[in-house]
Design a protein around this motif. Sequence first.
Motif, PDB file in Angstrom:
ATOM      1  N   UNK A 175     -54.772 -95.496 -62.996  1.00  0.00           N
ATOM      2  CA  UNK A 175     -56.050 -95.726 -62.303  1.00  0.00           C
ATOM      3  C   UNK A 175     -57.202 -94.923 -62.920  1.00  0.00           C
ATOM      4  N   UNK A 176     -57.113 -94.603 -64.200  1.00  0.00           N
ATOM      5  CA  UNK A 176     -58.163 -93.810 -64.829  1.00  0.00           C
ATOM      6  C   UNK A 176     -59.345 -94.696 -65.235  1.00  0.00           C
ATOM      7  N   UNK A 177     -60.342 -94.046 -65.837  1.00  0.00           N
ATOM      8  CA  UNK A 177     -61.517 -94.757 -66.355  1.00  0.00           C
ATOM      9  C   UNK A 177     -61.657 -94.514 -67.857  1.00  0.00           C
ATOM     10  N   UNK A 178     -60.542 -94.292 -68.493  1.00  0.00           N
ATOM     11  CA  UNK A 178     -60.527 -94.085 -69.946  1.00  0.00           C
ATOM     12  C   UNK A 178     -59.656 -95.145 -70.608  1.00  0.00           C
ATOM     13  N   UNK A 179     -58.375 -95.152 -70.317  1.00  0.00           N
ATOM     14  CA  UNK A 179     -57.480 -96.179 -70.851  1.00  0.00           C
ATOM     15  C   UNK A 179     -57.917 -97.562 -70.382  1.00  0.00           C
ATOM     16  N   UNK A 180     -58.161 -97.699 -69.090  1.00  0.00           N
ATOM     17  CA  UNK A 180     -58.510 -99.001 -68.527  1.00  0.00           C
ATOM     18  C   UNK A 180     -59.906 -99.457 -68.945  1.00  0.00           C
ATOM     19  N   UNK A 181     -60.733 -98.521 -69.319  1.00  0.00           N
ATOM     20  CA  UNK A 181     -62.065 -98.856 -69.817  1.00  0.00           C
ATOM     21  C   UNK A 181     -61.965 -99.595 -71.148  1.00  0.00           C
TER      22      UNK A 181
END
Length: 400
Positions: free
Chosen positions: A219-225
């Motif tokens: 649920x991160x905003x780095x990989x999923x970004x």
Amino acid sequence: MAVVISSTLKLSNCPATISVAYLRLNNYSSSSNPTTLNLSTLKKGTGGRSSFNGVVATVFGATGFIGKYIVNRLGKSGSQIIIPYRGDNYEPFRMKLAGDLGQVYFHEYNLRDEDSIRKCIKYSNVVINLVGRDWETKRFSFNDVNVEGARRLARLSKEAGVERFIHFSSMNASDNPNRSGILPNGSKFLESKGLGEQAVLEEFPEATIFRPSDVYGQEDRFVRYYAHAWRRQATFVPLWYKGERTQKQPVHVSDVATGVMNAIKDPDTAGQIYQAVGPKRYLLSELVDYFFRVMRKDGDWGYKRYDMRWDPIFQLKVTLTERLTWNWPLGHLHWEKIEREHLSDDVKDDIPTLEDLGVHLTTVEEQMPWEFKPWTYAIYKGQDPDEPLAPPEPPKVVVT
């Protein structure tokens, strides 16, 4: 808290005496001073989830990405946890399972309402501030949340007699941050984070501050970004100067949570600043290329990285995404994110890191195949499920 009191009774016309034990309940009232209670004397159990380790922690921002991991660690170690929340009261309730029965509490609050904050921290000896704002909205600006909100939490915690205040800032936070050349005035987010650090230390000089770099995990905003289709143009990925001028040290979220737990246990961390960075440093271009190799979206799939400066269509896409999706930008794509994405992590040699807190850091190569599994292209096509996939070529490390 219950206290056992014993007394001896002697009945008339009876030679025997009777011993009677009864309970007296000591209830905390609104007029009592919670700072007079030494919670460490109430430790109970041999350690673990069903024990009490003497920590009563209020975690502001617990419903966010990093907050969920920290709440889980607190619950596993036998802490009592207060989770302030706003909005839908069902959103944080799933975290009730993080601790044993009756050890996780919830309280509605508003960052501008001091009375609600006081109720959340009234009986706590540890307060953790994870509240942040990655983009501005019509209700909350960067200054409202990252500066004044942080100041308010620190001041009220000091007034309540809280022993440990842990505040999360950001890597590259400064009242005059560096600029990548994308936004003419630089990142307002990083500026507000720098001012927020100053505000917290003014109100609570013994606070412990963490400056995390890009944090990855569920649920991160780095990989999923980077995995999101909106971040690329078809199979092409635009980066500023092709990502070849930006250096990053991403850190795994479990390592950050471990660092927080170790800081709570160590009183010598009071008043210190820690850089939460990973063990290796990479060029952004190397990282993104590696991400797409892990997803099996390499050159045969059509992947190509190019210079964002010469793509006005993508720049228009970012602007329209920012203006038409005010509350939650699609794919987390907005100019503030683009600006911070292309700033190199400025890791200071004279400021301690997670390794100084005794954290054994996770490498990108160890964790990324798991994180990108939902986006792996044709994962079962022509592949024997019993045969492991060949590991992709790891990213090249920047030699410092």
